[in-house]
Design an enzyme around this catalytic site. Structure first.
Site, PDB file in Angstrom:
ATOM      1  N   LYS A  16       0.827  -1.216   0.000  1.00 35.31           N
ATOM      2  CA  LYS A  16       0.000   0.000   0.000  1.00 35.31           C
ATOM      3  C   LYS A  16       0.857   1.261   0.000  1.00 35.31           C
ATOM      4  O   LYS A  16       0.504   2.239  -0.651  1.00 35.31           O
ATOM      5  CB  LYS A  16      -0.919   0.013   1.229  1.00 35.31           C
ATOM      6  CG  LYS A  16      -1.967  -1.085   1.214  1.00 35.31           C
ATOM      7  CD  LYS A  16      -2.853  -1.032   2.434  1.00 35.31           C
ATOM      8  CE  LYS A  16      -2.146  -1.388   3.724  1.00 35.31           C
ATOM      9  NZ  LYS A  16      -1.634  -2.765   3.823  1.00 35.31           N
ATOM     10  N   GLY A  40       3.478  -0.596   8.818  1.00 39.56           N
ATOM     11  CA  GLY A  40       4.781  -0.154   8.327  1.00 39.56           C
ATOM     12  C   GLY A  40       4.664   0.049   6.833  1.00 39.56           C
ATOM     13  O   GLY A  40       4.607  -0.912   6.087  1.00 39.56           O
ATOM     14  N   HIS A  41       4.527   1.301   6.414  1.00 36.37           N
ATOM     15  CA  HIS A  41       4.393   1.580   4.977  1.00 36.37           C
ATOM     16  C   HIS A  41       5.764   1.952   4.412  1.00 36.37           C
ATOM     17  O   HIS A  41       6.364   2.939   4.804  1.00 36.37           O
ATOM     18  CB  HIS A  41       3.374   2.701   4.746  1.00 36.37           C
ATOM     19  CG  HIS A  41       1.958   2.245   4.987  1.00 36.37           C
ATOM     20  ND1 HIS A  41       0.884   3.090   5.016  1.00 36.37           N
ATOM     21  CD2 HIS A  41       1.453   1.010   5.195  1.00 36.37           C
ATOM     22  CE1 HIS A  41      -0.227   2.395   5.233  1.00 36.37           C
ATOM     23  NE2 HIS A  41       0.103   1.121   5.351  1.00 36.37           N
TER      24      HIS A  41
HETATM   25  P1  IMP Z   1      -1.889  -6.096  16.221  1.00 37.60           P
HETATM   26  O1  IMP Z   1      -2.473  -5.233  15.153  1.00 37.60           O
HETATM   27  O2  IMP Z   1      -0.502  -5.678  16.618  1.00 37.60           O
HETATM   28  O3  IMP Z   1      -2.814  -6.267  17.380  1.00 37.60           O
HETATM   29  O4  IMP Z   1      -1.700  -7.571  15.596  1.00 37.60           O
HETATM   30  C1  IMP Z   1      -2.817  -8.389  15.227  1.00 37.60           C
HETATM   31  C2  IMP Z   1      -2.520  -9.174  13.953  1.00 37.60           C
HETATM   32  O5  IMP Z   1      -2.442  -8.271  12.849  1.00 37.60           O
HETATM   33  C3  IMP Z   1      -1.187  -9.923  13.966  1.00 37.60           C
HETATM   34  O6  IMP Z   1      -1.343 -11.112  13.217  1.00 37.60           O
HETATM   35  C4  IMP Z   1      -0.240  -8.988  13.238  1.00 37.60           C
HETATM   36  O7  IMP Z   1       0.840  -9.684  12.644  1.00 37.60           O
HETATM   37  C5  IMP Z   1      -1.185  -8.426  12.191  1.00 37.60           C
HETATM   38  N1  IMP Z   1      -0.776  -7.088  11.728  1.00 37.60           N
HETATM   39  C6  IMP Z   1      -0.906  -5.913  12.378  1.00 37.60           C
HETATM   40  N2  IMP Z   1      -0.446  -4.905  11.631  1.00 37.60           N
HETATM   41  C7  IMP Z   1      -0.030  -5.439  10.475  1.00 37.60           C
HETATM   42  C8  IMP Z   1       0.504  -4.890   9.275  1.00 37.60           C
HETATM   43  O8  IMP Z   1       0.687  -3.675   9.121  1.00 37.60           O
HETATM   44  N3  IMP Z   1       0.802  -5.788   8.289  1.00 37.60           N
HETATM   45  C9  IMP Z   1       0.563  -7.111   8.415  1.00 37.60           C
HETATM   46  N4  IMP Z   1       0.064  -7.670   9.509  1.00 37.60           N
HETATM   47  C10 IMP Z   1      -0.237  -6.841  10.530  1.00 37.60           C
END
Ligand code: IMP
Length: 425
Positions: A16, A40-41
């Protein structure tokens, strides 16, 4: 450019950042609407790599205005760090970035609770969060105990913080985790309030005033549809709404003012963290995709799980988000594969299905049904026009679009701005 919402159609990491960067050239205002520094973009400009977690990547375009909307959860310390990093790179931030006074604050105790919650979960129950405090912050928001960006600069903030830290410390102690020092946090956040005060604004007004003035707005989602708290693979999801509906609740722009939805989707599939993933490749082929695609998390550095393109997921994303135009990314990663597989349906308990089951147990039992297409075995990253791509590469992309619905708008064949083939976007 019509007011555009940009979403990720898979489990995040669709690329994205790069597509937002390309579309920003046509926008006046870029607004982030959910998530936090779990995102993380990655954007590569003139060979220089920027990884942005909170600030919209529009900041890398001189003169563009950027907003962090009310739906985002903001770690003030991470935001200050990111602003400083950008300023060090010579990018002007003040006067170009504002953050919603309604955005909830991710505070140190949220990060501590996120990690302690995960540590307390048994194998198979762990979500694999990024540890950035996202879930506990949205939990506080919904429980109506959260603190917001606007509260940070109020006189009673230290007192309210102390009450929340006391409650969090009880929860941390119960989980066997270290507790936090209130006075230290009060000092840290008093300094953060001074640093961030010039950025805090009523962004509902900022966004709508821009719209009334005829400016073009790009609303950027983080994570992806399959991580949406409602539509994703619950409970292995994030705690916000990355889908296009979240763009309105996360910014205060009316749904009637959203004119277009762009979906970003990778030519294969990846996932970070735990949870079901029917087309996952657990063999050398998966490792090969990971290496070729540099599939390691931009925020945590974790290796991403890799697999074949899943058209059931794509079609579901098209339905939930109403995608008008697709931006397909990372076609070049598939250049050396002789045969490509596409999942067109699932087999569930002996029946073929083409929709997404809500039940986690059912989704875990789904077996992918594949069709195969020949690879093109040629480098595509040098190609600058869609027509010049190998016939088999075009056939593959066109098959994916036909399976999921919508139209092709962008095809990305490399990480830099210049490796973007544009077809009506
Ligand atoms: P949280 O958003 O840190 O609570 O993580 C919940 C789930 O979303 C986990 O499986 C993370 O690896 C996934 N996740 C959160 N942010 C990202 C992202 O920016 N890219 C891919 N996976 C994400």
């Amino acid at each position: 450019m019509p007011n555009t919402v940009l979403i990720g159609a898979q489990w995040g990491d669709e690329g994205k950042g790069k597509v937002i960067d390309v579309l920003t050239a046509q926008a006046d205002l870029v607004v982030r609407y959910q998530g936090g520094s779990n995102a993380g973009h990655t954007v590569i400009v003139a060979g220089h790599k920027y990884v942005l977690h909170l600030v919209p990547s529009g900041i890398l375009h001189p003169g563009k205005q950027c907003v962090i909307g009310n739906g985002v959860v903001v770690d003030p310390l991470a935001l200050i760090e990111e602003i400083r990093m950008l300023e060090k790179e010579g990018i002007v931030v003040q006067g170009r970035l504002c953050v919603s006074d309604r955005a909830h604050l991710v505070l140190r105790y949220h990060n501590a609770l996120d990690k302690a919650d995960e540590a307390a979960r048994s194998d198979g129950k762990r979500i694999g969060t990024t540890g950035r405090g996202i879930g506990p912050t949205y939990r506080d928001k919904v429980c109506r105990t959260g603190l917001r960006m606007g509260d940070l600069v109020e006189r009673d903030f230290p007192e309210r913080l102390a009450a929340n830290v006391a409650a969090a410390n009880q929860a941390l102690a119960a989980l066997g985790a270290a507790t936090l020092d209130v006075a230290e946090l009060q000092k840290i956040y008093a300094e953060a309030a001074c640093a961030l005060a010039p950025y805090i604004a009523d962004t509902v007004e900022v966004v709508n005033a821009a719209d009334r003035a005829g400016q073009q707005i790009l609303l950027e989602g983080a994570q992806g549809t399959m991580l949406d708290v409602d539509f994703g693979t619950y409970p292995f999801v994030t705690s916000s709404s990355p889908t296009s509906g979240g763009a309105c609740t996360g910014t205060g722009l009316s749904p009637r003012r959203v004119e277009r939805v762009v979906g970003v989707i990778k030519c294969y599939t990846t996932r970070v963290g735990e949870g079901p993933f029917p087309t996952e490749l657990l063999d050398a082929a998966g490792e090969d995709l990971r290496q070729r695609g540099a599939e390691f998390g931009a925020t945590t550095g974790r290796p991403r799980r890799c697999g074949w393109f899943d058209a059931v997921v794509g079609r579901y994303s098209q339905t939930v988000n109403g995608v008008d135009l697709w931006a397909f990314t990372k076609l070049d990663v598939l250049d050396s594969l002789p045969v490509l597989r596409i999942c067109t349906a699932y087999e569930l308990d002996g029946k073929r299905i083409t929709t997404m089951p809500a039940s986690l147990a059912a989704f875990q039992r789904c077996k992918p049904v594949y069709e195969e297409m020949p690879g093109w075995l040629q480098k595509t990253s040098q190609v600058t026009r869609y027509e010049d791509l190998p016939v088999a590469a075009r056939a593959y992309v066109e098959r994916l679009v036909a399976l999921i619905g919508g139209k092709l708008g962008i095809l990305s064949v490399g990480p830099g701005r210049e490796t973007t083939l544009r077809l009506g976007l």
